[in-house]
Design a protein around this motif. Structure first.
Motif, PDB file in Angstrom:
ATOM      1  N   ASP A 261      59.158 -81.283  26.016  1.00  0.00           N
ATOM      2  CA  ASP A 261      58.468 -81.281  27.301  1.00  0.00           C
ATOM      3  C   ASP A 261      59.234 -82.205  28.249  1.00  0.00           C
ATOM      4  OD1 ASP A 261      56.674 -81.728  29.486  1.00  0.00           O
ATOM      5  OD2 ASP A 261      54.991 -81.190  28.194  1.00  0.00           O
ATOM      6  N   LEU A 262      59.766 -81.660  29.337  1.00  0.00           N
ATOM      7  CA  LEU A 262      60.545 -82.456  30.284  1.00  0.00           C
ATOM      8  C   LEU A 262      59.712 -83.535  30.953  1.00  0.00           C
ATOM      9  CD1 LEU A 262      62.743 -79.740  32.023  1.00  0.00           C
ATOM     10  CD2 LEU A 262      63.598 -81.751  30.808  1.00  0.00           C
ATOM     11  N   ARG A 263      58.406 -83.329  31.024  1.00  0.00           N
ATOM     12  CA  ARG A 263      57.548 -84.278  31.724  1.00  0.00           C
ATOM     13  C   ARG A 263      57.272 -85.536  30.897  1.00  0.00           C
ATOM     14  NH1 ARG A 263      53.210 -79.576  32.470  1.00  0.00           N
ATOM     15  NH2 ARG A 263      53.948 -79.393  30.300  1.00  0.00           N
ATOM     16  N   THR A 264      57.265 -85.374  29.574  1.00  0.00           N
ATOM     17  CA  THR A 264      56.866 -86.488  28.710  1.00  0.00           C
ATOM     18  C   THR A 264      57.918 -86.857  27.667  1.00  0.00           C
ATOM     19  OG1 THR A 264      55.846 -85.010  27.079  1.00  0.00           O
ATOM     20  CG2 THR A 264      54.468 -85.747  28.929  1.00  0.00           C
ATOM     21  N   GLY A 265      58.852 -85.966  27.381  1.00  0.00           N
ATOM     22  CA  GLY A 265      59.809 -86.180  26.310  1.00  0.00           C
ATOM     23  C   GLY A 265      59.278 -85.790  24.946  1.00  0.00           C
ATOM     24  N   GLU A 266      58.033 -85.305  24.879  1.00  0.00           N
ATOM     25  CA  GLU A 266      57.416 -84.942  23.605  1.00  0.00           C
ATOM     26  C   GLU A 266      58.137 -83.758  22.964  1.00  0.00           C
ATOM     27  OE1 GLU A 266      53.199 -83.090  21.892  1.00  0.00           O
ATOM     28  OE2 GLU A 266      53.502 -83.382  24.045  1.00  0.00           O
ATOM     29  N   GLN A 267      58.343 -83.850  21.650  1.00  0.00           N
ATOM     30  CA  GLN A 267      58.861 -82.698  20.896  1.00  0.00           C
ATOM     31  C   GLN A 267      57.687 -81.780  20.599  1.00  0.00           C
ATOM     32  OE1 GLN A 267      61.808 -83.302  17.725  1.00  0.00           O
ATOM     33  NE2 GLN A 267      60.603 -81.937  16.427  1.00  0.00           N
ATOM     34  N   VAL A 268      57.680 -80.606  21.219  1.00  0.00           N
ATOM     35  CA  VAL A 268      56.539 -79.705  21.155  1.00  0.00           C
ATOM     36  C   VAL A 268      56.613 -78.773  19.953  1.00  0.00           C
ATOM     37  CG1 VAL A 268      55.279 -77.903  22.413  1.00  0.00           C
ATOM     38  CG2 VAL A 268      56.320 -79.799  23.663  1.00  0.00           C
ATOM     39  N   GLN A 269      57.816 -78.298  19.644  1.00  0.00           N
ATOM     40  CA  GLN A 269      57.968 -77.352  18.537  1.00  0.00           C
ATOM     41  C   GLN A 269      59.410 -77.402  18.031  1.00  0.00           C
ATOM     42  OE1 GLN A 269      57.408 -73.163  19.473  1.00  0.00           O
ATOM     43  NE2 GLN A 269      56.677 -72.689  17.417  1.00  0.00           N
ATOM     44  N   ARG A 270      59.582 -77.128  16.746  1.00  0.00           N
ATOM     45  CA  ARG A 270      60.908 -77.024  16.139  1.00  0.00           C
ATOM     46  C   ARG A 270      60.840 -75.924  15.099  1.00  0.00           C
ATOM     47  NH1 ARG A 270      65.809 -79.519  15.220  1.00  0.00           N
ATOM     48  NH2 ARG A 270      66.460 -79.907  13.058  1.00  0.00           N
ATOM     49  N   ALA A 271      61.809 -75.015  15.113  1.00  0.00           N
ATOM     50  CA  ALA A 271      61.758 -73.872  14.208  1.00  0.00           C
ATOM     51  C   ALA A 271      63.154 -73.484  13.738  1.00  0.00           C
ATOM     52  CB  ALA A 271      61.094 -72.673  14.897  1.00  0.00           C
ATOM     53  N   HIS A 272      63.247 -73.097  12.486  1.00  0.00           N
ATOM     54  CA  HIS A 272      64.495 -72.609  11.903  1.00  0.00           C
ATOM     55  C   HIS A 272      64.768 -71.202  12.430  1.00  0.00           C
ATOM     56  CE1 HIS A 272      66.852 -70.941   8.321  1.00  0.00           C
ATOM     57  NE2 HIS A 272      67.619 -71.878   8.848  1.00  0.00           N
ATOM     58  N   SER A 273      66.026 -70.899  12.721  1.00  0.00           N
ATOM     59  CA  SER A 273      66.405 -69.570  13.206  1.00  0.00           C
ATOM     60  C   SER A 273      67.360 -68.897  12.227  1.00  0.00           C
ATOM     61  CB  SER A 273      67.075 -69.665  14.576  1.00  0.00           C
ATOM     62  OG  SER A 273      67.607 -68.399  14.954  1.00  0.00           O
ATOM     63  N   VAL A 274      67.069 -67.636  11.902  1.00  0.00           N
ATOM     64  CA  VAL A 274      67.984 -66.829  11.092  1.00  0.00           C
ATOM     65  C   VAL A 274      68.479 -65.626  11.891  1.00  0.00           C
ATOM     66  CG1 VAL A 274      67.060 -67.562   8.875  1.00  0.00           C
ATOM     67  CG2 VAL A 274      66.051 -65.580  10.028  1.00  0.00           C
ATOM     68  N   ALA A 275      68.406 -65.716  13.207  1.00  0.00           N
ATOM     69  CA  ALA A 275      68.931 -64.647  14.054  1.00  0.00           C
ATOM     70  C   ALA A 275      70.390 -64.378  13.681  1.00  0.00           C
ATOM     71  CB  ALA A 275      68.839 -65.041  15.524  1.00  0.00           C
ATOM     72  N   GLY A 276      70.765 -63.102  13.577  1.00  0.00           N
ATOM     73  CA  GLY A 276      72.139 -62.752  13.246  1.00  0.00           C
ATOM     74  C   GLY A 276      72.578 -63.233  11.882  1.00  0.00           C
ATOM     75  N   GLN A 277      71.637 -63.288  10.929  1.00  0.00           N
ATOM     76  CA  GLN A 277      71.931 -63.899   9.630  1.00  0.00           C
ATOM     77  C   GLN A 277      73.010 -63.161   8.846  1.00  0.00           C
ATOM     78  OE1 GLN A 277      68.532 -63.831   6.997  1.00  0.00           O
ATOM     79  NE2 GLN A 277      67.844 -61.857   7.772  1.00  0.00           N
ATOM     80  N   SER A 278      73.279 -61.894   9.164  1.00  0.00           N
ATOM     81  CA  SER A 278      74.299 -61.144   8.434  1.00  0.00           C
ATOM     82  C   SER A 278      75.716 -61.408   8.935  1.00  0.00           C
ATOM     83  CB  SER A 278      74.008 -59.637   8.524  1.00  0.00           C
ATOM     84  OG  SER A 278      74.134 -59.181   9.873  1.00  0.00           O
ATOM     85  N   LEU A 279      75.854 -62.152  10.033  1.00  0.00           N
ATOM     86  CA  LEU A 279      77.183 -62.466  10.553  1.00  0.00           C
ATOM     87  C   LEU A 279      77.978 -63.308   9.561  1.00  0.00           C
ATOM     88  CD1 LEU A 279      76.212 -63.454  14.211  1.00  0.00           C
ATOM     89  CD2 LEU A 279      77.547 -61.432  13.565  1.00  0.00           C
ATOM     90  N   ASP A 280      79.291 -63.097   9.528  1.00  0.00           N
ATOM     91  CA  ASP A 280      80.145 -64.009   8.781  1.00  0.00           C
ATOM     92  C   ASP A 280      80.410 -65.233   9.659  1.00  0.00           C
ATOM     93  OD1 ASP A 280      81.632 -62.525  10.605  1.00  0.00           O
ATOM     94  OD2 ASP A 280      83.481 -62.705   9.453  1.00  0.00           O
ATOM     95  N   PHE A 281      80.668 -66.368   9.041  1.00  0.00           N
ATOM     96  CA  PHE A 281      80.912 -67.634   9.733  1.00  0.00           C
ATOM     97  C   PHE A 281      79.641 -68.135  10.422  1.00  0.00           C
ATOM     98  CE2 PHE A 281      82.517 -70.173  13.389  1.00  0.00           C
ATOM     99  CZ  PHE A 281      83.158 -71.170  12.682  1.00  0.00           C
ATOM    100  N   ARG A 282      79.117 -67.411  11.376  1.00  0.00           N
ATOM    101  CA  ARG A 282      77.828 -67.647  12.062  1.00  0.00           C
ATOM    102  C   ARG A 282      77.599 -69.112  12.456  1.00  0.00           C
ATOM    103  NH1 ARG A 282      72.579 -69.156  11.207  1.00  0.00           N
ATOM    104  NH2 ARG A 282      70.997 -68.096  12.473  1.00  0.00           N
TER     105      ARG A 282
END
Length: 321
Positions: A261-282
């Motif tokens: 949140d830009l207003r407070t600096g609070e970390q609102v959410q964090r999530a693992h991403s596997v988008a494009g997981q079949s790519l080599d190197f990635r």
């Protein structure tokens, strides 16, 4: 091509509602009012959809970051220029792409930095890019010490002393300076080092170009997130991309998206991403916000391929909460 999470009926209903609300707002208000009222934040666990898949850039090095010109329908990527010593010298290559990944032009930026994140400011029929400049080398890589604004001109090579550059030092003594442009609010969001800590500040873009920077927010970047790879802002939130390539963190990888949140600096959410997981190197590389028919998309970049023949892919999330 892959997505981060299964599509659920609840998720589809929320996505449909968010898109409909955004479209209705855009239709009911003047463009300037709609832009200034970016509502909500992206759901980071929502599915990711492919925008471009394994496209070659002008040079063959790893994608570093990208930005999207929503007014003209173009993608601009940035990477270290081909050639030994380019990383240490801060030499960069910009590629202009269509929204389907066709190369439309390029520029070279000599001595600018590393290209961790860039932004774009559409203006009439032209596009002005915002990058780091005046790179400071540690012998292995280079990082910008100022920001630069310049018109994209196909085939042009710029140095740090080129008259085509407008330079900005928004925080005295700042190093590792990079920026992104939020197309929903026309804000410039800058990441920088103050002393030994990374911070993120937001300014009214018009005030920066007018020479009287109006700082709106300035927050600390949380520590311990992993290898930093890019960021983007939408409304009152900034999104950070971290992680490594598969050779350092094997599948499913350690790519994460973090919302602050830009207003407070609070970390609102964090999530693992596997988008494009079949790519080599990635390797995760860069973020941007795309606006399609009034509805926003949070985009993240991925580099793939072998050394000397790297490719770029972009995925997006569009569910708002």
């Amino acid at each position: 091509m892959s997505s981060d999470a299964p599509v659920t009926r609840r998720g589809l209903l929320k996505l449909g509602a968010g898109v409909a609300a955004t479209a209705a707002l855009a239709a009911a208000e003047p463009a300037s009012a709609a832009v200034s009222r970016a509502e909500g934040r992206f759901e980071l666990t929502a599915p990711a959809t492919s925008l471009i898949w394994k496209k070659a850039l002008y040079d063959e090095t790893v994608l570093q970051s990208f930005t999207i010109d929503n007014a003209h329908g173009h993608i601009y990527t940035i990477q270290v220029k081909n050639g030994a010593g380019s990383d240490a010298a801060g030499h960069l290559c910009v590629t202009k792409l269509s929204l389907t990944g066709t190369v439309l032009g390029h520029m070279y930026l000599m001595g600018f930095g590393h290209g961790v994140q860039i932004g774009v400011e559409p203006s009439g029929a032209s596009a002005y890019l915002w990058t780091e400049t005046d790179g400071i080398s540690d012998g292995a890589t280079s990082r910008g010490s100022k920001l630069a604004r310049f018109k994209f001109t196909d085939g042009q090579t710029l140095t740090t002393s080129s008259s085509a550059l407008a330079k900005y030092s928004l925080v005295a003594g700042a190093t590792n300076t990079t920026c992104a442009i939020d197309p929903s609010t026309n804000r410039l969001v800058m990441r920088y080092v103050d002393g030994s800590a990374f911070r993120i500040a937001a300014y009214e873009l018009a005030s920066v170009t007018a020479g009287a920077p109006q700082k709106l927010y300035d927050i600390a970047q949380p520590t311990g997130l992993g290898t930093f790879q890019g960021y983007a802002a939408y409304g009152n939130f900034v999104y950070l991309l971290t992680g490594n390539s598969y050779d350092l963190s094997p599948p499913p990888g350690n790519t994460y998206l973090t919302c602050l949140d830009l207003r407070t600096g609070e970390q609102v959410q964090r999530a693992h991403s596997v988008a494009g997981q079949s790519l080599d190197f990635r390797e995760p590389e860069g973020m941007a916000v795309q606006i399609v028919s009034g509805a926003p998309r949070l985009c993240l970049g991925l580099a793939s391929g072998v050394a000397g023949a790297r490719k770029a892919s972009i995925f997006y999330k569009s569910e708002l909460v």
